[in-house]
Scaffold this active site. Sequence first.
Site, PDB file in Angstrom:
ATOM      1  N   HIS A  72       0.840  -1.200   0.000  1.00  0.00           N
ATOM      2  CA  HIS A  72       0.000   0.000   0.000  1.00  0.00           C
ATOM      3  C   HIS A  72       0.874   1.248   0.000  1.00  0.00           C
ATOM      4  O   HIS A  72       1.792   1.370   0.808  1.00  0.00           O
ATOM      5  CB  HIS A  72      -0.920   0.008   1.234  1.00  0.00           C
ATOM      6  N   TYR A 201      -9.584   5.561   6.899  1.00  0.00           N
ATOM      7  CA  TYR A 201      -9.724   5.956   8.314  1.00  0.00           C
ATOM      8  C   TYR A 201     -10.824   7.010   8.375  1.00  0.00           C
ATOM      9  O   TYR A 201     -10.759   8.010   7.660  1.00  0.00           O
ATOM     10  CB  TYR A 201      -8.419   6.547   8.837  1.00  0.00           C
ATOM     11  N   PRO A 293      -4.489   1.083  18.522  1.00  0.00           N
ATOM     12  CA  PRO A 293      -4.121   0.564  17.195  1.00  0.00           C
ATOM     13  C   PRO A 293      -4.338   1.533  16.032  1.00  0.00           C
ATOM     14  O   PRO A 293      -3.989   1.226  14.900  1.00  0.00           O
ATOM     15  CB  PRO A 293      -4.997  -0.676  17.041  1.00  0.00           C
ATOM     16  N   LYS A 297       0.847   0.675  15.013  1.00  0.00           N
ATOM     17  CA  LYS A 297       2.227   0.657  15.507  1.00  0.00           C
ATOM     18  C   LYS A 297       2.561  -0.537  16.390  1.00  0.00           C
ATOM     19  O   LYS A 297       3.734  -0.864  16.577  1.00  0.00           O
ATOM     20  CB  LYS A 297       2.487   1.937  16.328  1.00  0.00           C
ATOM     21  N   TYR A 385       3.367   7.358   9.853  1.00  0.00           N
ATOM     22  CA  TYR A 385       2.607   6.141   9.542  1.00  0.00           C
ATOM     23  C   TYR A 385       3.512   5.066   8.930  1.00  0.00           C
ATOM     24  O   TYR A 385       3.413   3.894   9.315  1.00  0.00           O
ATOM     25  CB  TYR A 385       1.456   6.471   8.582  1.00  0.00           C
TER      26      TYR A 385
HETATM   27  P1  FAS Z   1       1.251 -10.778  22.312  1.00  0.00           P
HETATM   28  O1  FAS Z   1       0.253 -10.382  23.356  1.00  0.00           O
HETATM   29  O2  FAS Z   1       0.814 -10.895  20.888  1.00  0.00           O
HETATM   30  O3  FAS Z   1       1.872 -12.208  22.679  1.00  0.00           O
HETATM   31  C1  FAS Z   1       2.199 -12.530  24.010  1.00  0.00           C
HETATM   32  C2  FAS Z   1       2.173 -14.047  24.137  1.00  0.00           C
HETATM   33  O4  FAS Z   1       2.574 -14.404  25.471  1.00  0.00           O
HETATM   34  C3  FAS Z   1       0.768 -14.613  23.944  1.00  0.00           C
HETATM   35  O5  FAS Z   1       0.788 -15.671  23.018  1.00  0.00           O
HETATM   36  C4  FAS Z   1       0.361 -15.095  25.342  1.00  0.00           C
HETATM   37  O6  FAS Z   1      -0.457 -16.234  25.314  1.00  0.00           O
HETATM   38  C5  FAS Z   1       1.709 -15.404  25.966  1.00  0.00           C
HETATM   39  N1  FAS Z   1       1.710 -15.321  27.426  1.00  0.00           N
HETATM   40  C6  FAS Z   1       1.099 -14.385  28.196  1.00  0.00           C
HETATM   41  N2  FAS Z   1       1.311 -14.651  29.505  1.00  0.00           N
HETATM   42  C7  FAS Z   1       2.075 -15.790  29.565  1.00  0.00           C
HETATM   43  C8  FAS Z   1       2.607 -16.556  30.625  1.00  0.00           C
HETATM   44  N3  FAS Z   1       2.404 -16.212  31.898  1.00  0.00           N
HETATM   45  N4  FAS Z   1       3.328 -17.651  30.325  1.00  0.00           N
HETATM   46  C9  FAS Z   1       3.563 -17.984  29.011  1.00  0.00           C
HETATM   47  N5  FAS Z   1       3.073 -17.306  27.963  1.00  0.00           N
HETATM   48  C10 FAS Z   1       2.338 -16.198  28.245  1.00  0.00           C
HETATM   49  N6  FAS Z   1      -1.405  -3.797  16.682  1.00  0.00           N
HETATM   50  C11 FAS Z   1      -1.451  -3.208  15.466  1.00  0.00           C
HETATM   51  O7  FAS Z   1      -0.406  -2.775  14.958  1.00  0.00           O
HETATM   52  N7  FAS Z   1      -2.654  -3.105  14.794  1.00  0.00           N
HETATM   53  C12 FAS Z   1      -3.831  -3.613  15.325  1.00  0.00           C
HETATM   54  O8  FAS Z   1      -4.880  -3.520  14.721  1.00  0.00           O
HETATM   55  C13 FAS Z   1      -3.805  -4.250  16.572  1.00  0.00           C
HETATM   56  N8  FAS Z   1      -4.946  -4.788  17.120  1.00  0.00           N
HETATM   57  C14 FAS Z   1      -4.876  -5.392  18.375  1.00  0.00           C
HETATM   58  C15 FAS Z   1      -6.019  -5.960  18.988  1.00  0.00           C
HETATM   59  C16 FAS Z   1      -5.950  -6.558  20.261  1.00  0.00           C
HETATM   60  C17 FAS Z   1      -7.196  -7.172  20.896  1.00  0.00           C
HETATM   61  C18 FAS Z   1      -4.727  -6.588  20.951  1.00  0.00           C
HETATM   62  C19 FAS Z   1      -4.627  -7.205  22.341  1.00  0.00           C
HETATM   63  C20 FAS Z   1      -3.586  -6.036  20.359  1.00  0.00           C
HETATM   64  C21 FAS Z   1      -3.655  -5.448  19.071  1.00  0.00           C
HETATM   65  N9  FAS Z   1      -2.539  -4.905  18.443  1.00  0.00           N
HETATM   66  C22 FAS Z   1      -2.563  -4.312  17.229  1.00  0.00           C
HETATM   67  C23 FAS Z   1      -1.287  -4.959  19.081  1.00  0.00           C
HETATM   68  C24 FAS Z   1      -0.752  -6.349  18.840  1.00  0.00           C
HETATM   69  O9  FAS Z   1      -0.703  -6.604  17.479  1.00  0.00           O
HETATM   70  C25 FAS Z   1       0.573  -6.415  19.536  1.00  0.00           C
HETATM   71  O10 FAS Z   1       1.369  -5.287  19.249  1.00  0.00           O
HETATM   72  C26 FAS Z   1       1.316  -7.662  19.219  1.00  0.00           C
HETATM   73  O11 FAS Z   1       0.468  -8.755  19.463  1.00  0.00           O
HETATM   74  C27 FAS Z   1       2.552  -7.666  20.092  1.00  0.00           C
HETATM   75  O12 FAS Z   1       3.051  -8.921  20.091  1.00  0.00           O
HETATM   76  P2  FAS Z   1       3.685  -9.553  21.426  1.00  0.00           P
HETATM   77  O13 FAS Z   1       4.547  -8.544  22.071  1.00  0.00           O
HETATM   78  O14 FAS Z   1       4.249 -10.858  20.987  1.00  0.00           O
HETATM   79  O15 FAS Z   1       2.471  -9.771  22.438  1.00  0.00           O
HETATM   80  C1  PHB Z   2      -5.908  -3.973  10.725  1.00  0.00           C
HETATM   81  O1  PHB Z   2      -5.950  -4.282   9.517  1.00  0.00           O
HETATM   82  O2  PHB Z   2      -6.200  -4.773  11.648  1.00  0.00           O
HETATM   83  C2  PHB Z   2      -5.489  -2.572  11.099  1.00  0.00           C
HETATM   84  C3  PHB Z   2      -4.968  -1.750  10.118  1.00  0.00           C
HETATM   85  C4  PHB Z   2      -4.583  -0.453  10.459  1.00  0.00           C
HETATM   86  C5  PHB Z   2      -4.730  -0.018  11.767  1.00  0.00           C
HETATM   87  C6  PHB Z   2      -5.239  -0.872  12.752  1.00  0.00           C
HETATM   88  C7  PHB Z   2      -5.622  -2.156  12.416  1.00  0.00           C
HETATM   89  O3  PHB Z   2      -4.362   1.245  12.094  1.00  0.00           O
END
Ligand code: FAS
Ligand code: PHB
Length: 394
Positions: A72, A201, A293, A297, A385
Site C-alpha cells: 500500500h 480511516y 491501534p 504501531k 505512519y
Molecule cells: P502478544 O500479546 O501478541 O503475545 C504474548 C504471548 O505471550 C501470547 O501468546 C500469550 O499467550 C503469551 N503469554 C502471556 N502470559 C504468559 C505466561 N504467563 N506464560 C507464558 N506465555 C504467556 N497492533 C497493530 O499494529 N494493529 C492492530 O490492529 C492491533 N490490534 C490489536 C487488537 C488486540 C485485541 C490486541 C490485544 C492487540 C492489538 N494490536 C494491534 C497490538 C498487537 O498486534 C501487539 O502489538 C502484538 O500482538 C505484540 O506482540 P507480542 O509482544 O508478541 O504480544
Molecule cells: C488492521 O488491519 O487490523 C489494522 C490496520 C490499520 C490499523 C489498525 C488495524 O491502524
Amino acid sequence: MRSQVVIVGAGPSGLLLGQLLYRAGVDAIILERQSPEYVLGRIRAGVLEQVTLNILSEIGVDERLHKEGLVHTGFDLLFKGKRHRIDLAGLTGGQKVMVYGQTEVTRDLMAARQAAGLKTIYEATDVEIHDFDGKHPSVRFSKDGQRHTITCDFIAGCDGFHGVCRASVPKRSIKEYEKIYPFGWLGVLSDTPPVHEELIYVNSSRGFALCSQRSHTRSRYYLQVPLTDQVEKWSDTAFWSELRLRLDPAASEQLVSGPSIEKSIAPLRSFVAEPMRFGSLFLAGDAAHIVPPTGAKGLNLAATDVKYLSDALIEACIEKSQAGIDHYSSRCLARVWRAERFSWWFTSLMHSFPDQGEIGQKLQEAELEYLTISPSGSRTIAENYVGLPLNFGD
Ligand code: FAS
Ligand code: PHB
C-alpha cells in the site's frame, strides 16, 4: 533443563526473537501459555512497516508475505463526508507499508521455528521467573502435570500486556505510564472483498471507523464503540448498517457485507513501562508498551524492540560484551515514545470523545482539513505512519 535464553511468550515478539537468536547461534527455549491454535486465533494487527519487513527478510521469513501481502502506497482520510488520500509514497520519498495480517506473520514464524527443530513448549502453565536480578536466573513452569525448571543466562519477557514477566518486577523498580481511552474498537473479519483498494480511516460525528483488509477477498473493519458495549449485542446486520452510516455515499454503496468470521471488542490504551530491563530480564513488545491501534504501531514497535534485544543478547552471549544490554532499554524507549505520541495524536484526532461537545467535532474537522491541504501537514502523518527511520533523532 538449561538454555542461554528463555523466552516467555510465543506471540510475534517471542517467535521473532527466537529466530534472530537462532540465526546467530544463541540457543533459546520459548514457553507459551496457550496452544498454537489459540495464538493463531487471535485476530490483531494488519499493517507492517518497512523496518518490520526488513527484519522478517533478515531471518528469511518473508517469502509468503511478498507473495500474498498487499503493498500500500497510501490511505484515505474520510471526514465531513469526503475522502482525502494521504500519498505515503509521494510524501516520504517512496516508502510504503505492507498489509499482511499478524496471524500470517505468526504462522510463518511458527513454521520457520518448527522447520529449524527449535524448542517451543506450548501450554506451559504457571510460569515463574526467578533471580533475574541475581546471578542464577531461572524459569519454572508446569507441563502435563509436572513442574520443570530451566536455568539460563537471560530471560526475555515477550508475554504481552497481561504476562507474568513485567508483573514479577518489584513495584519500586518500575514506573508505569497509562492512559485508558473512553471507547473500544469493535472489529469484524469477513470473507468479503475490501470496500476500497486502500485503507479508509473515518472521522464521523457517529464515531471512528476503519476499513482495512487481509487480501482481495477478506476484509477487516472496525467501529468505535462505547466501553460498555458487549460484542454479543452486536449482530452482523447492526454492524454493517452502522458502518454504512459512517462511510461516504460511494463507499457505503460499494460496501459488500457478509457473515463475520471473527467479531471482538478491544479496549484502547496508551501504556509504557520504564525501564525495559531488570538485571537479566528484558521486556519486549506488548509486555513493555501498548499503543491504541489507530496508528498501526503495536506489532511494528514489537519488531524493533526484538531486533534491538537480539543484537544485545547476541553481543552478550557471543562477544561477552555488556554494552548492548546496558543500552537496550534507552534505545527502545526513544522509539517507543515517538510511536506512543503518534498513536495518541492520531487516536485523539479521529475518535469522538464523550466530553468533546459539538465544538470538538468542528475542531477535529478543521485540523483534518489543514492536514490534508498543507503538504507539511500531510507529510507529518505520512512519515509517522510508514515508521520513522531507526536512526531518527540521532
Ligand atoms: P502478544 O500479546 O501478541 O503475545 C504474548 C504471548 O505471550 C501470547 O501468546 C500469550 O499467550 C503469551 N503469554 C502471556 N502470559 C504468559 C505466561 N504467563 N506464560 C507464558 N506465555 C504467556 N497492533 C497493530 O499494529 N494493529 C492492530 O490492529 C492491533 N490490534 C490489536 C487488537 C488486540 C485485541 C490486541 C490485544 C492487540 C492489538 N494490536 C494491534 C497490538 C498487537 O498486534 C501487539 O502489538 C502484538 O500482538 C505484540 O506482540 P507480542 O509482544 O508478541 O504480544
Ligand atoms: C488492521 O488491519 O487490523 C489494522 C490496520 C490499520 C490499523 C489498525 C488495524 O491502524
